[in-house]
Design a protein around this motif. Sequence first.
Motif, PDB file in Angstrom:
ATOM      1  N   LYS A 152      -1.001  83.052 -26.225  1.00 11.08           N
ATOM      2  CA  LYS A 152      -0.250  83.888 -27.307  1.00 11.08           C
ATOM      3  C   LYS A 152       0.856  83.061 -27.775  1.00 11.08           C
ATOM      4  O   LYS A 152       1.171  82.975 -29.046  1.00 11.08           O
ATOM      5  CB  LYS A 152       0.156  85.123 -26.602  1.00 11.08           C
ATOM      6  CG  LYS A 152      -0.497  86.302 -26.922  1.00 11.08           C
ATOM      7  CD  LYS A 152       0.351  87.533 -26.649  1.00 11.08           C
ATOM      8  CE  LYS A 152       0.773  87.941 -25.448  1.00 11.08           C
ATOM      9  NZ  LYS A 152       1.509  88.910 -25.464  1.00 11.08           N
ATOM     10  N   GLU A 153       1.457  82.207 -26.916  1.00 14.60           N
ATOM     11  CA  GLU A 153       2.734  81.347 -27.235  1.00 14.60           C
ATOM     12  C   GLU A 153       2.214  80.380 -28.171  1.00 14.60           C
ATOM     13  O   GLU A 153       2.974  80.210 -29.148  1.00 14.60           O
ATOM     14  CB  GLU A 153       3.326  80.992 -26.057  1.00 14.60           C
ATOM     15  CG  GLU A 153       4.378  81.412 -25.595  1.00 14.60           C
ATOM     16  CD  GLU A 153       5.136  80.750 -24.315  1.00 14.60           C
ATOM     17  OE1 GLU A 153       5.183  79.563 -24.697  1.00 14.60           O
ATOM     18  OE2 GLU A 153       5.394  81.204 -23.151  1.00 14.60           O
ATOM     19  N   ASP A 167       0.948  81.853 -31.646  1.00 14.88           N
ATOM     20  CA  ASP A 167       2.018  82.392 -32.445  1.00 14.88           C
ATOM     21  C   ASP A 167       2.924  81.273 -33.090  1.00 14.88           C
ATOM     22  O   ASP A 167       3.531  81.475 -34.201  1.00 14.88           O
ATOM     23  CB  ASP A 167       3.041  83.320 -31.502  1.00 14.88           C
ATOM     24  CG  ASP A 167       2.604  84.382 -31.457  1.00 14.88           C
ATOM     25  OD1 ASP A 167       1.910  85.004 -32.249  1.00 14.88           O
ATOM     26  OD2 ASP A 167       2.856  85.345 -30.379  1.00 14.88           O
ATOM     27  N   GLU A 173       3.597  81.782 -37.146  1.00 18.60           N
ATOM     28  CA  GLU A 173       4.988  82.157 -37.425  1.00 18.60           C
ATOM     29  C   GLU A 173       5.185  81.785 -39.189  1.00 18.60           C
ATOM     30  O   GLU A 173       4.948  80.755 -39.343  1.00 18.60           O
ATOM     31  CB  GLU A 173       6.033  81.084 -36.643  1.00 18.60           C
ATOM     32  CG  GLU A 173       6.799  81.788 -35.688  1.00 18.60           C
ATOM     33  CD  GLU A 173       7.320  80.904 -34.646  1.00 18.60           C
ATOM     34  OE1 GLU A 173       7.771  79.988 -35.039  1.00 18.60           O
ATOM     35  OE2 GLU A 173       7.491  81.151 -33.446  1.00 18.60           O
ATOM     36  N   TRP A 205      -5.094  88.155 -36.450  1.00 19.80           N
ATOM     37  CA  TRP A 205      -4.509  87.597 -35.020  1.00 19.80           C
ATOM     38  C   TRP A 205      -3.519  88.743 -34.561  1.00 19.80           C
ATOM     39  O   TRP A 205      -3.350  88.928 -33.304  1.00 19.80           O
ATOM     40  CB  TRP A 205      -3.551  86.264 -35.341  1.00 19.80           C
ATOM     41  CG  TRP A 205      -2.885  86.060 -34.212  1.00 19.80           C
ATOM     42  CD1 TRP A 205      -1.188  85.721 -34.427  1.00 19.80           C
ATOM     43  CD2 TRP A 205      -3.118  85.696 -32.711  1.00 19.80           C
ATOM     44  NE1 TRP A 205      -0.847  85.660 -33.004  1.00 19.80           N
ATOM     45  CE2 TRP A 205      -1.918  85.518 -32.134  1.00 19.80           C
ATOM     46  CE3 TRP A 205      -4.182  85.862 -31.923  1.00 19.80           C
ATOM     47  CZ2 TRP A 205      -1.760  85.066 -30.823  1.00 19.80           C
ATOM     48  CZ3 TRP A 205      -4.136  85.430 -30.617  1.00 19.80           C
ATOM     49  CH2 TRP A 205      -2.929  85.230 -30.078  1.00 19.80           C
ATOM     50  N   SER A 206      -2.923  89.447 -35.324  1.00 17.83           N
ATOM     51  CA  SER A 206      -1.952  90.428 -34.787  1.00 17.83           C
ATOM     52  C   SER A 206      -2.662  91.678 -34.175  1.00 17.83           C
ATOM     53  O   SER A 206      -2.379  92.407 -33.270  1.00 17.83           O
ATOM     54  CB  SER A 206      -0.800  90.801 -35.792  1.00 17.83           C
ATOM     55  OG  SER A 206      -1.189  91.905 -36.738  1.00 17.83           O
ATOM     56  N   LYS A 237      -4.074  90.542 -30.684  1.00 16.38           N
ATOM     57  CA  LYS A 237      -2.879  90.536 -29.737  1.00 16.38           C
ATOM     58  C   LYS A 237      -2.722  91.881 -29.283  1.00 16.38           C
ATOM     59  O   LYS A 237      -2.663  92.112 -28.061  1.00 16.38           O
ATOM     60  CB  LYS A 237      -1.846  89.922 -30.548  1.00 16.38           C
ATOM     61  CG  LYS A 237      -1.103  88.561 -30.235  1.00 16.38           C
ATOM     62  CD  LYS A 237       0.021  88.392 -30.152  1.00 16.38           C
ATOM     63  CE  LYS A 237       0.524  88.309 -31.672  1.00 16.38           C
ATOM     64  NZ  LYS A 237       2.012  88.019 -31.759  1.00 16.38           N
TER      65      LYS A 237
END
Lengths: 109, 109
Positions: A98-99, A102, A106, B94-95, B98
């Motif tokens: 996830k990190e 992301d 971003e 992606w969201s 997640k």
Amino acid sequence: MVRSDIIRGHLDAIILRLISEKDRYGYEISQEISLRTNNRFQIKEATLYAVFQRLEKKDIIEAYYGDVSHGGKRKYYRITPLGKAYLSELVKEWSAVKEIIDLFMEGLE
Amino acid sequence: MVRSDIIRGHLDAIILRLISEKDRYGYEISQEISLRTNNRFQIKEATLYAVFQRLEKKDIIEAYYGDVSHGGKRKYYRITPLGKAYLSELVKEWSAVKEIIDLFMEGLE
DNA sequence: AAATATTACTCTACCTGTCAAAGTAATATC
DNA sequence: GATATTACTTTGACAGGTAGAGTAATATTT
């Protein structure tokens, strides 16, 4: 519906999590996934049973036969100690993934 | 190092994001990924160029040759309008992913 | 000047996870 | 008796990722 090739690689974790709650059989897991995700994701039968085979061969889960209830005979799976350790690794891995992703998502929308 | 079969499926998004910032060539993208992730993830050469081929065939990126600088000739890629739309879809996806996976990882550590 | 390192891209053959499709079989409902 | 639902299995195919080997140009070291 989320494409399954994007969930790919996380199926072990999803299935193991459900089995770690309590022993479960395939059809049940399939229903439970649909239920919890509100049908946003559904696992395909063939895929599910392929995962079982893979995990059983690696001693991560083990099977036993249960009742014949309202249909075919149920094959239950339980998680092994090795499986618990593996699941714990997968959970850590997921937060690392996830990190990383992301990082690249971003600032976009 | 994060296993790459768990990043699988998100490579399009990562690469497109980098190309959407500015035109880039393969080797540069590979370096940039290592840099931004602090070597937590490295894309394999063969994989990277396979992604280029796939995305170019789908008109998501397009290529042009740049300078020969300190080595091989650079092949730059730029994102197309179709590519921008695609990237925007991937970000949404992606969201969603997640959320779904988090559902199953909740309460575990 | 020759050898080595680095930059940069390409291709082939293979592996693995996912899945469509088809099949088997038992119970419940109409 | 026919149909629906529950439940699992197997086969063959596909797509994305990758090791490994190769090509080629420039920079650095010896």
